[in-house]
Design a protein around this motif. Structure first.
Motif, PDB file in Angstrom:
ATOM      1  N   UNK A  10      34.466  50.192  76.832  1.00 33.29           N
ATOM      2  CA  UNK A  10      33.272  50.130  75.996  1.00 33.29           C
ATOM      3  C   UNK A  10      32.157  50.874  76.708  1.00 33.29           C
ATOM      4  N   UNK A  11      31.488  51.766  75.973  1.00 31.42           N
ATOM      5  CA  UNK A  11      30.342  52.507  76.512  1.00 31.42           C
ATOM      6  C   UNK A  11      29.145  52.193  75.628  1.00 31.42           C
ATOM      7  N   UNK A  12      28.078  51.644  76.265  1.00 31.57           N
ATOM      8  CA  UNK A  12      26.865  51.300  75.523  1.00 31.57           C
ATOM      9  C   UNK A  12      25.666  51.927  76.229  1.00 31.57           C
ATOM     10  N   UNK A  13      24.622  52.160  75.461  1.00 36.54           N
ATOM     11  CA  UNK A  13      23.378  52.657  76.046  1.00 36.54           C
ATOM     12  C   UNK A  13      22.727  51.529  76.817  1.00 36.54           C
ATOM     13  N   UNK A  14      22.372  51.802  78.052  1.00 39.05           N
ATOM     14  CA  UNK A  14      21.719  50.806  78.891  1.00 39.05           C
ATOM     15  C   UNK A  14      20.225  50.773  78.654  1.00 39.05           C
ATOM     16  N   UNK A  15      19.536  49.780  79.201  1.00 43.08           N
ATOM     17  CA  UNK A  15      18.103  49.627  78.974  1.00 43.08           C
ATOM     18  C   UNK A  15      17.267  50.759  79.574  1.00 43.08           C
ATOM     19  N   UNK A  16      17.781  51.455  80.574  1.00 39.84           N
ATOM     20  CA  UNK A  16      17.014  52.559  81.181  1.00 39.84           C
ATOM     21  C   UNK A  16      17.579  53.920  80.806  1.00 39.84           C
ATOM     22  N   UNK A  17      18.390  53.957  79.757  1.00 42.73           N
ATOM     23  CA  UNK A  17      18.914  55.226  79.273  1.00 42.73           C
ATOM     24  C   UNK A  17      20.260  55.624  79.856  1.00 42.73           C
ATOM     25  N   UNK A  18      20.685  55.002  80.914  1.00 40.53           N
ATOM     26  CA  UNK A  18      21.994  55.282  81.491  1.00 40.53           C
ATOM     27  C   UNK A  18      23.058  54.517  80.707  1.00 40.53           C
ATOM     28  N   UNK A  19      24.214  55.132  80.474  1.00 41.52           N
ATOM     29  CA  UNK A  19      25.270  54.397  79.769  1.00 41.52           C
ATOM     30  C   UNK A  19      25.819  53.258  80.629  1.00 41.52           C
ATOM     31  N   UNK A  20      26.139  52.155  79.964  1.00 42.03           N
ATOM     32  CA  UNK A  20      26.802  51.035  80.621  1.00 42.03           C
ATOM     33  C   UNK A  20      28.262  51.062  80.197  1.00 42.03           C
ATOM     34  N   UNK A  21      29.149  51.114  81.176  1.00 46.20           N
ATOM     35  CA  UNK A  21      30.578  51.220  80.905  1.00 46.20           C
ATOM     36  C   UNK A  21      31.264  49.942  81.368  1.00 46.20           C
ATOM     37  N   UNK A  22      32.070  49.368  80.481  1.00 48.94           N
ATOM     38  CA  UNK A  22      32.854  48.176  80.818  1.00 48.94           C
ATOM     39  C   UNK A  22      34.320  48.460  80.535  1.00 48.94           C
ATOM     40  N   UNK A  23      35.165  48.111  81.482  1.00 58.99           N
ATOM     41  CA  UNK A  23      36.610  48.175  81.307  1.00 58.99           C
ATOM     42  C   UNK A  23      37.072  46.728  81.161  1.00 58.99           C
ATOM     43  N   UNK A  24      37.769  46.437  80.057  1.00 63.39           N
ATOM     44  CA  UNK A  24      38.037  45.055  79.679  1.00 63.39           C
ATOM     45  C   UNK A  24      39.531  44.833  79.448  1.00 63.39           C
ATOM     46  N   UNK A  25      39.997  43.666  79.872  1.00 63.14           N
ATOM     47  CA  UNK A  25      41.350  43.196  79.543  1.00 63.14           C
ATOM     48  C   UNK A  25      41.214  41.814  78.930  1.00 63.14           C
ATOM     49  N   UNK A  26      41.942  41.591  77.828  1.00 68.62           N
ATOM     50  CA  UNK A  26      41.923  40.289  77.164  1.00 68.62           C
ATOM     51  C   UNK A  26      43.347  39.771  77.033  1.00 68.62           C
ATOM     52  N   UNK A  27      43.528  38.495  77.310  1.00 68.36           N
ATOM     53  CA  UNK A  27      44.846  37.879  77.160  1.00 68.36           C
ATOM     54  C   UNK A  27      44.699  36.424  76.774  1.00 68.36           C
ATOM     55  N   UNK A  28      45.781  35.851  76.247  1.00 74.20           N
ATOM     56  CA  UNK A  28      45.783  34.446  75.820  1.00 74.20           C
ATOM     57  C   UNK A  28      47.082  33.806  76.298  1.00 74.20           C
ATOM     58  N   UNK A  29      47.151  33.471  77.595  1.00 73.56           N
ATOM     59  CA  UNK A  29      48.376  32.941  78.192  1.00 73.56           C
ATOM     60  C   UNK A  29      48.871  31.659  77.543  1.00 73.56           C
ATOM     61  N   UNK A  30      47.957  30.755  77.213  1.00 77.62           N
ATOM     62  CA  UNK A  30      48.415  29.476  76.676  1.00 77.62           C
ATOM     63  C   UNK A  30      48.543  29.484  75.153  1.00 77.62           C
ATOM     64  N   UNK A  80      47.396  38.906  87.492  1.00 77.35           N
ATOM     65  CA  UNK A  80      47.405  40.061  88.397  1.00 77.35           C
ATOM     66  C   UNK A  80      47.402  41.365  87.620  1.00 77.35           C
ATOM     67  N   UNK A  81      48.169  41.424  86.538  1.00 70.82           N
ATOM     68  CA  UNK A  81      48.208  42.634  85.711  1.00 70.82           C
ATOM     69  C   UNK A  81      46.801  43.031  85.271  1.00 70.82           C
ATOM     70  N   UNK A  82      46.047  42.071  84.738  1.00 75.85           N
ATOM     71  CA  UNK A  82      44.704  42.361  84.234  1.00 75.85           C
ATOM     72  C   UNK A  82      43.782  42.813  85.353  1.00 75.85           C
ATOM     73  N   UNK A  83      43.813  42.117  86.471  1.00 78.81           N
ATOM     74  CA  UNK A  83      42.919  42.448  87.592  1.00 78.81           C
ATOM     75  C   UNK A  83      43.189  43.856  88.124  1.00 78.81           C
ATOM     76  N   UNK A  84      44.438  44.210  88.254  1.00 78.77           N
ATOM     77  CA  UNK A  84      44.787  45.547  88.758  1.00 78.77           C
ATOM     78  C   UNK A  84      44.441  46.611  87.729  1.00 78.77           C
ATOM     79  N   UNK A  85      44.799  46.346  86.472  1.00 81.29           N
ATOM     80  CA  UNK A  85      44.628  47.379  85.450  1.00 81.29           C
ATOM     81  C   UNK A  85      43.184  47.638  85.061  1.00 81.29           C
ATOM     82  N   UNK A  86      42.298  46.621  85.067  1.00 86.47           N
ATOM     83  CA  UNK A  86      40.892  46.928  84.731  1.00 86.47           C
ATOM     84  C   UNK A  86      40.262  47.787  85.826  1.00 86.47           C
ATOM     85  N   UNK A  87      40.648  47.556  87.071  1.00 87.86           N
ATOM     86  CA  UNK A  87      40.143  48.423  88.156  1.00 87.86           C
ATOM     87  C   UNK A  87      40.699  49.838  88.024  1.00 87.86           C
ATOM     88  N   UNK A  88      42.000  49.948  87.735  1.00 86.99           N
ATOM     89  CA  UNK A  88      42.615  51.269  87.553  1.00 86.99           C
ATOM     90  C   UNK A  88      42.011  51.983  86.350  1.00 86.99           C
TER      91      UNK A  88
END
Length: 165
Positions: free
Chosen positions: A117-137, A51-59
């Motif tokens: 992460x901000x990357x150049x997209x194929x049509x010149x618009x930036x592609x923005x990704x908000x990412x959360x990584x965790x390793x519960x096990x 739940x933490x990851x799901x809420x926080x990547x949207x925020x």
């Protein structure tokens, strides 16, 4: 026929009897529960969830878009904390200038690493990704939660890779 006073007294007696029975059952139930918890550790931490990851990547993506709306640019941030938290154990979320500029505050402790992460997209618009990584096990394979921003500032649903890892 019984008088009105007698009915009131009988009703009150029945009510007291019901409360006594309910109270006894409640006490026995709480006592049994307490004894059951005593063997397990009464204050055992609950199992961590995503739940933490799901809420926080949207925020986080909302914060990124708000910053862009106000300042005209996207901000790259993270990964923070530097190491991906393992085993679902919360770690301190260090002060990070980029996250502070965005106004992103996930709490004092987190179970995930966050990044923008901000990357150049194929049509010149930036592609923005908000990412959360965790390793519960704690096996070294990370669960990854990602939300993407489109050029209009709309977010995708949360995408999950290796859920439960």
């Amino acid at each position: 026929m019984a008088s009105r006073k007698q009915w009131v007294l009988i009703s009150a007696g029945v009510a007291v009897l019901c409360l006594a029975i309910w109270g006894g059952l409640y006490y026995r139930g709480m006592r049994a529960l307490g004894e059951g918890l005593a063997g397990q550790g009464a204050f055992k931490a609950e199992k961590p969830t995503d739940t933490e990851a799901r809420i926080n990547v949207l925020a986080l993506c909302d914060a990124v878009q708000s910053y862009r709306d106000e300042h005209g640019a996207y901000v790259v941030a993270g990964p923070t904390p530097k190491a991906v938290p393992k085993g679902g154990v919360p770690v301190p979320f260090p002060k990070d200038e980029a996250f502070q500029r965005l106004g992103f505050e996930p709490g004092e402790e987190v179970r995930f690493q966050y990044e923008v992460v901000v990357q150049e997209g194929p049509v010149g618009e930036p592609e923005v990704s908000c990412i959360a990584r965790g390793d519960f096990d704690g096996d070294g394979q990370n669960s990854v939660y990602r939300v993407r921003l489109d050029s209009n500032g709309m977010t995708t649903p949360v995408e999950v890779e290796h859920e439960g890892e």
